[in-house]
Design a protein around this motif. Structure first.
Motif, short mmCIF file in Angstrom:
data_model
loop_
_atom_site.label_atom_id
_atom_site.label_comp_id
_atom_site.label_asym_id
_atom_site.label_seq_id
_atom_site.Cartn_x
_atom_site.Cartn_y
_atom_site.Cartn_z
N VAL A 5 0.81 -1.21 0.00
CA VAL A 5 0.00 0.00 0.00
C VAL A 5 0.85 1.27 0.00
O VAL A 5 0.32 2.37 -0.09
CB VAL A 5 -0.95 0.00 1.23
CG1 VAL A 5 -0.23 0.43 2.50
CG2 VAL A 5 -2.17 0.88 0.99
N THR A 6 2.18 1.13 0.05
CA THR A 6 3.05 2.30 0.18
C THR A 6 2.88 3.27 -0.98
O THR A 6 2.71 4.48 -0.78
CB THR A 6 4.52 1.87 0.29
OG1 THR A 6 4.68 0.99 1.41
CG2 THR A 6 5.42 3.08 0.48
N LYS A 7 2.92 2.76 -2.20
CA LYS A 7 2.79 3.64 -3.37
C LYS A 7 1.40 4.26 -3.43
O LYS A 7 1.26 5.45 -3.70
CB LYS A 7 3.07 2.84 -4.64
CG LYS A 7 2.99 3.71 -5.90
CD LYS A 7 3.31 2.89 -7.15
CE LYS A 7 3.20 3.76 -8.40
NZ LYS A 7 3.49 2.99 -9.64
N LEU A 8 0.39 3.45 -3.14
CA LEU A 8 -0.97 3.97 -3.15
C LEU A 8 -1.16 5.04 -2.09
O LEU A 8 -1.84 6.04 -2.33
CB LEU A 8 -1.97 2.83 -2.93
CG LEU A 8 -3.45 3.19 -2.93
CD1 LEU A 8 -3.84 3.89 -4.22
CD2 LEU A 8 -4.31 1.95 -2.71
N GLU A 11 0.04 8.33 -3.28
CA GLU A 11 -0.93 8.94 -4.18
C GLU A 11 -2.11 9.52 -3.42
O GLU A 11 -2.66 10.56 -3.79
CB GLU A 11 -1.40 7.90 -5.20
CG GLU A 11 -0.29 7.41 -6.12
CD GLU A 11 -0.73 6.26 -6.99
OE1 GLU A 11 -1.86 5.75 -6.78
OE2 GLU A 11 0.04 5.86 -7.88
N LEU A 12 -2.50 8.85 -2.33
CA LEU A 12 -3.60 9.35 -1.52
C LEU A 12 -3.23 10.66 -0.83
O LEU A 12 -4.02 11.59 -0.77
CB LEU A 12 -3.99 8.31 -0.47
CG LEU A 12 -4.85 7.13 -0.93
CD1 LEU A 12 -4.95 6.11 0.18
CD2 LEU A 12 -6.22 7.61 -1.35
N ILE A 13 -2.02 10.70 -0.28
CA ILE A 13 -1.58 11.92 0.42
C ILE A 13 -1.38 13.06 -0.57
O ILE A 13 -1.79 14.19 -0.32
CB ILE A 13 -0.28 11.66 1.20
CG1 ILE A 13 -0.48 10.57 2.25
CG2 ILE A 13 0.21 12.95 1.87
CD1 ILE A 13 0.79 10.17 2.98
N ASN A 14 -0.72 12.77 -1.69
CA ASN A 14 -0.44 13.79 -2.71
C ASN A 14 0.09 15.07 -2.05
O ASN A 14 -0.51 16.15 -2.19
CB ASN A 14 -1.71 14.09 -3.52
CG ASN A 14 -1.42 14.96 -4.72
OD1 ASN A 14 -0.30 14.98 -5.24
ND2 ASN A 14 -2.41 15.72 -5.16
N PRO A 15 1.21 14.98 -1.34
CA PRO A 15 1.69 16.13 -0.56
C PRO A 15 2.19 17.27 -1.44
O PRO A 15 2.68 17.05 -2.55
CB PRO A 15 2.84 15.54 0.25
CG PRO A 15 3.34 14.41 -0.59
CD PRO A 15 2.12 13.83 -1.24
N LEU A 46 -0.44 16.25 9.26
CA LEU A 46 -0.21 15.58 10.54
C LEU A 46 -0.92 14.22 10.57
O LEU A 46 -0.32 13.21 10.96
CB LEU A 46 -0.70 16.45 11.70
CG LEU A 46 0.25 17.47 12.28
CD1 LEU A 46 -0.39 18.16 13.48
CD2 LEU A 46 1.58 16.85 12.71
N ARG A 47 -2.19 14.19 10.19
CA ARG A 47 -2.91 12.92 10.28
C ARG A 47 -2.37 11.90 9.28
O ARG A 47 -2.21 10.72 9.60
CB ARG A 47 -4.42 13.11 10.11
CG ARG A 47 -4.90 13.84 8.88
CD ARG A 47 -6.43 14.00 8.88
NE ARG A 47 -6.89 14.88 7.82
CZ ARG A 47 -7.10 16.19 7.98
NH1 ARG A 47 -6.89 16.76 9.14
NH2 ARG A 47 -7.54 16.93 6.96
N TRP A 48 -2.05 12.35 8.08
CA TRP A 48 -1.55 11.41 7.08
C TRP A 48 -0.13 10.96 7.39
O TRP A 48 0.26 9.83 7.05
CB TRP A 48 -1.63 12.03 5.69
CG TRP A 48 -3.00 11.94 5.08
CD1 TRP A 48 -3.91 12.94 4.91
CD2 TRP A 48 -3.63 10.77 4.57
NE1 TRP A 48 -5.06 12.48 4.33
CE2 TRP A 48 -4.92 11.14 4.11
CE3 TRP A 48 -3.24 9.43 4.46
CZ2 TRP A 48 -5.80 10.23 3.53
CZ3 TRP A 48 -4.12 8.52 3.89
CH2 TRP A 48 -5.38 8.92 3.44
N SER A 49 0.65 11.82 8.00
CA SER A 49 2.02 11.42 8.36
C SER A 49 2.00 10.30 9.39
O SER A 49 2.89 9.43 9.40
CB SER A 49 2.81 12.62 8.89
OG SER A 49 2.25 13.12 10.09
N LEU A 50 1.01 10.28 10.25
CA LEU A 50 0.89 9.21 11.24
C LEU A 50 0.55 7.89 10.56
O LEU A 50 1.09 6.83 10.93
CB LEU A 50 -0.16 9.57 12.29
CG LEU A 50 0.21 10.74 13.21
CD1 LEU A 50 -0.97 11.11 14.10
CD2 LEU A 50 1.43 10.41 14.06
#
Length: 236
Positions: A5-8, A11-15, A46-50
């Motif tokens: 799921v790392t690559k996906l 893409e979800l975070i799209n920082p 913050l939430r996505w980094s966790l």
């Protein structure tokens, strides 16, 4: 598995470029602060980094790790984090719930390590004195006294995990302005502080975030001078 799921997830975070700088900093520093102005996507990253960190630990075999995402009070926690998690985090990733065991939390699915993001408020930080979190992430850090930081430092631990962390997102101002500025911007450290080489500040401005509407940027730029310097220019 977690590695699938790392690559996906990326893409979800799209920082944004600044958010990506923050993510990289959390891999190298223990005490990382992001922001310095409004509109930089602080609560979001913050939430996505966790989630990202829990998945990285799962790849290393650390299962069921708990991290904490904190706001100064429950209404702020609900508005800035809980409602956004409910909208943003896909259902296959895990479950947002308020259970007797974990309280309000987001728990990753077992195939992604079963890590837990505990969603907590800081109305009385002493109630966490016996808690254990691999990371404490505080949304709007300057809305807290220095004592909150010290209380959080005492509960950041997890068996066999050395790359624990304290992460924050914030704007200038509020009751914690001076102590946050002293540590992360002025880099003035005393004997009671952690080592200076563990601190990193990633500055982000509203203009760094391409998702901000032009009308929002214009409103920030036309605030009274003191607020404009803080919220638009990121001037401490």
């Amino acid at each position: 598995m977690a590695q699938d799921v790392t690559k996906l997830l990326s893409e979800l975070i799209n920082p944004t470029s600044r958010q990506l700088d923050f993510l990289k900093a959390t891999d190298s520093y223990k005490y990382v602060l992001y922001g310095g102005a409004k509109g930089g996507g602080k609560s979001y990253i913050l939430r996505w980094s966790l989630v990202r960190k829990l998945l990285k630990w799962a790849k290393r075999g650390f299962i069921g790790v708990r991290v904490g995402l904190f706001c100064e009070d429950y209404p702020s926690l609900k508005d800035r984090q809980i409602t956004k998690i409910n909208l943003e985090f896909p259902r296959w990733l895990g479950v947002l719930s308020d259970s007797q065991i974990e309280g309000m939390s987001f728990k990753l699915a077992p195939q992604y390590g079963g890590g837990v993001i505990a969603l907590r408020n800081l109305d009385d930080p002493s109630k966490y004195s016996s808690s254990e979190f691999a990371i404490a992430a505080v949304d709007e850090l300057t809305k807290n006294q220095r004592s909150v930081f010290d209380q959080m430092r005492s509960i950041i631990r997890w068996p066999k995990i050395n790359d624990t962390g304290f992460w924050g997102g914030t704007n200038p101002g509020q009751i914690g302005h001076e102590w946050v500025k002293k540590l992360w911007l002025d880099r003035e450290f005393g004997p009671e502080d952690p080592p200076a080489n563990q601190f990193c500040f990633i500055k982000s401005l509203p203009t760094d975030n391409p998702h901000n509407a032009q009308s929002y940027l214009e409103d920030l730029s036309k605030l009274p001078e003191k607020l404009r310097k803080a919220y638009y220019d990121g001037n401490w």
